[in-house]
Design an enzyme around this catalytic site. Structure first.
Site, mmCIF file in Angstrom:
data_model
loop_
_atom_site.group_PDB
_atom_site.id
_atom_site.type_symbol
_atom_site.label_atom_id
_atom_site.label_comp_id
_atom_site.label_asym_id
_atom_site.label_seq_id
_atom_site.Cartn_x
_atom_site.Cartn_y
_atom_site.Cartn_z
ATOM 1 N N ALA A 95 0.879 -1.168 0.000
ATOM 2 C CA ALA A 95 0.000 0.000 0.000
ATOM 3 C C ALA A 95 0.915 1.217 0.000
ATOM 4 O O ALA A 95 2.024 1.161 0.556
ATOM 5 C CB ALA A 95 -0.895 0.019 1.230
ATOM 6 N N TYR A 156 -2.352 0.878 10.279
ATOM 7 C CA TYR A 156 -2.418 -0.209 9.290
ATOM 8 C C TYR A 156 -3.453 0.127 8.209
ATOM 9 O O TYR A 156 -3.304 -0.230 7.037
ATOM 10 C CB TYR A 156 -2.735 -1.529 9.991
ATOM 11 C CG TYR A 156 -2.352 -2.752 9.196
ATOM 12 C CD1 TYR A 156 -1.023 -2.983 8.826
ATOM 13 C CD2 TYR A 156 -3.308 -3.694 8.815
ATOM 14 C CE1 TYR A 156 -0.670 -4.108 8.097
ATOM 15 C CE2 TYR A 156 -2.961 -4.822 8.096
ATOM 16 C CZ TYR A 156 -1.642 -5.028 7.737
ATOM 17 O OH TYR A 156 -1.301 -6.146 7.024
ATOM 18 N N LYS A 163 -6.550 -6.829 3.695
ATOM 19 C CA LYS A 163 -6.365 -8.163 4.304
ATOM 20 C C LYS A 163 -7.721 -8.810 4.595
ATOM 21 O O LYS A 163 -7.863 -10.031 4.522
ATOM 22 C CB LYS A 163 -5.540 -8.067 5.589
ATOM 23 C CG LYS A 163 -4.066 -7.708 5.384
ATOM 24 C CD LYS A 163 -3.304 -8.743 4.587
ATOM 25 C CE LYS A 163 -1.796 -8.519 4.630
ATOM 26 N NZ LYS A 163 -1.075 -9.345 3.644
HETATM 27 P P1 NAD Z 1 8.736 -8.437 2.744
HETATM 28 O O1 NAD Z 1 8.921 -6.983 2.477
HETATM 29 O O2 NAD Z 1 9.926 -9.225 2.987
HETATM 30 O O3 NAD Z 1 7.894 -9.100 1.574
HETATM 31 C C1 NAD Z 1 6.886 -8.425 0.877
HETATM 32 C C2 NAD Z 1 7.036 -8.852 -0.554
HETATM 33 O O4 NAD Z 1 5.950 -8.369 -1.350
HETATM 34 C C3 NAD Z 1 8.321 -8.330 -1.213
HETATM 35 O O5 NAD Z 1 9.098 -9.400 -1.664
HETATM 36 C C4 NAD Z 1 7.832 -7.516 -2.383
HETATM 37 O O6 NAD Z 1 8.688 -7.602 -3.494
HETATM 38 C C5 NAD Z 1 6.499 -8.217 -2.649
HETATM 39 N N1 NAD Z 1 5.623 -7.434 -3.499
HETATM 40 C C6 NAD Z 1 5.077 -6.206 -3.245
HETATM 41 N N2 NAD Z 1 4.390 -5.799 -4.334
HETATM 42 C C7 NAD Z 1 4.483 -6.796 -5.270
HETATM 43 C C8 NAD Z 1 4.032 -6.951 -6.600
HETATM 44 N N3 NAD Z 1 3.316 -5.992 -7.225
HETATM 45 N N4 NAD Z 1 4.336 -8.104 -7.261
HETATM 46 C C9 NAD Z 1 5.071 -9.073 -6.671
HETATM 47 N N5 NAD Z 1 5.545 -8.963 -5.413
HETATM 48 C C10 NAD Z 1 5.263 -7.839 -4.738
HETATM 49 O O7 NAD Z 1 7.727 -8.495 3.982
HETATM 50 P P2 NAD Z 1 6.967 -9.713 4.693
HETATM 51 O O8 NAD Z 1 6.623 -9.200 6.031
HETATM 52 O O9 NAD Z 1 7.720 -10.978 4.555
HETATM 53 O O10 NAD Z 1 5.605 -9.760 3.883
HETATM 54 C C11 NAD Z 1 5.091 -10.953 3.326
HETATM 55 C C12 NAD Z 1 3.602 -11.071 3.597
HETATM 56 O O11 NAD Z 1 3.407 -11.265 5.001
HETATM 57 C C13 NAD Z 1 2.780 -9.833 3.228
HETATM 58 O O12 NAD Z 1 1.542 -10.237 2.688
HETATM 59 C C14 NAD Z 1 2.567 -9.169 4.580
HETATM 60 O O13 NAD Z 1 1.409 -8.349 4.615
HETATM 61 C C15 NAD Z 1 2.386 -10.423 5.418
HETATM 62 N N6 NAD Z 1 2.496 -10.193 6.882
HETATM 63 C C16 NAD Z 1 3.597 -9.601 7.400
HETATM 64 C C17 NAD Z 1 3.665 -9.385 8.774
HETATM 65 C C18 NAD Z 1 4.852 -8.694 9.383
HETATM 66 O O14 NAD Z 1 4.726 -8.190 10.494
HETATM 67 N N7 NAD Z 1 5.989 -8.662 8.729
HETATM 68 C C19 NAD Z 1 2.617 -9.791 9.605
HETATM 69 C C20 NAD Z 1 1.512 -10.412 9.035
HETATM 70 C C21 NAD Z 1 1.458 -10.599 7.664
#
Ligand code: NAD
Length: 256
Positions: A95, A156, A163
């Site tokens: 976002a 958020y 989500k």
């Molecule tokens: P991260 O930044 O390591 O990974 C996010 C990924 O999304 C990146 O690799 C980025 O390249 C990819 N991305 C974004 N836009 C994209 C697009 N248009 N096409 C392809 N890839 C794209 O962070 P993360 O925390 O590992 O996030 C992974 C998932 O986990 C996300 O859905 C995030 O919302 C979810 N999540 C994270 C947390 C947290 O606290 N880190 C908690 C709950 C859920």
């Protein structure tokens, strides 16, 4: 349970802190055939280095998950190189940064709303749609969510609404694919300091609150999440579908 020879597509590796990095690691350690896609050319070298670090000897595919054309090319390339998939890990969200601060209503725009939903929610459905006929029976699709989908988490904002859409799509995708025993689930992870999380204003404070208030008084690691994702990919979860499973040290059960 070993996943020997199972073809699993892992999206969303951006660093060694990415949740999907830990997922790729545990899959590889358990003999799955890990297939990786990354967002764009800027990430290519970094992702190849990370795969090297993990001893995962595979080519990786560039794919912007907001592009149907990109997803279709990904499907064609994977189909040619590896055949059908047994699993898809959707681990991507985005976002605009100015939407992840302050009050939702003050900072939301139509464009920001659409982008957040497109990348963070629809892309999971788009993957399921594109790969539908290239999934083996009893394949498993897993996405990553967060409690901001159903409780207000300050800053958020629009991502919480995206989500909620993502978690709801898990229900409808599970219903769409269940006749081939294909399962669709979400893992709702507690907060972990990754690149994506760094974009959320005040994120460090969330980490402290979890440690203080969760029944298990600790923070979550990417490995904690990866283990549950592994379970969801394995046959041990063969009767689990349409669920959002919390991996958050129990934070979500606490009222006051
Ligand atoms: P991260 O930044 O390591 O990974 C996010 C990924 O999304 C990146 O690799 C980025 O390249 C990819 N991305 C974004 N836009 C994209 C697009 N248009 N096409 C392809 N890839 C794209 O962070 P993360 O925390 O590992 O996030 C992974 C998932 O986990 C996300 O859905 C995030 O919302 C979810 N999540 C994270 C947390 C947290 O606290 N880190 C908690 C709950 C859920």
């Amino acid at each position: 349970m070993n996943l020997k020879g199972k073809n699993v597509l892992v999206t969303g590796i951006a660093s060694n802190r990415s949740i999907s990095y830990a997922i790729a690691k545990i899959l590889h350690e358990n003999d799955a055939n890990v297939i990786v896609s990354y967002q764009n050319d800027r990430l290519k070298d970094r992702v190849m280095k990370l795969l090297d670090e993990l001893n995962i000897n595979t080519n990786a595919y560039e794919c912007d998950l907001s592009s149907d054309e990109g997803i279709s090319t990904l499907k064609n390339n994977i189909s040619t190189d590896h055949g059908n998939l047994d699993g898809i890990i959707h681990s991507a969200a985005f976002a605009p940064r100015d939407h992840l601060t302050g009050k939702y209503l003050d900072n939301v725009t139509r464009d920001g709303f659409v982008t957040a939903h497109d990348v963070s929610s629809y892309s999971f459905t788009a993957l399921a749609k594109a790969f539908k006929d290239n999934l083996n029976e009893a394949a498993s699709l897993v996405t990553l969510s967060y409690i901001g989908s159903n409780k207000v988490v300050q800053n958020y904002n629009v991502m919480g609404i995206a989500k909620a859409s993502l978690e709801s799509s898990v229900l409808y995708l599970a219903d769409s694919l269940g006749d081939r025993r294909i399962r669709v689930n979400a893992v709702s992870a507690g907060p972990i300091k990754t690149l994506a999380a760094a974009g959320i204003n005040g994120f460090n404070k969330i980490l402290d609150v979890y440690q203080e208030r969760s029944p298990i008084k600790d923070n979550i690691s990417t490995e904690d999440v990866a283990k549950v994702v592994y379970f969801l990919l394995s046959d041990y979860s063969c009767a689990v579908t349409g669920q959002t499973i919390y991996v958050d040290n129990g934070f979500n059960i606490i009222g006051y």
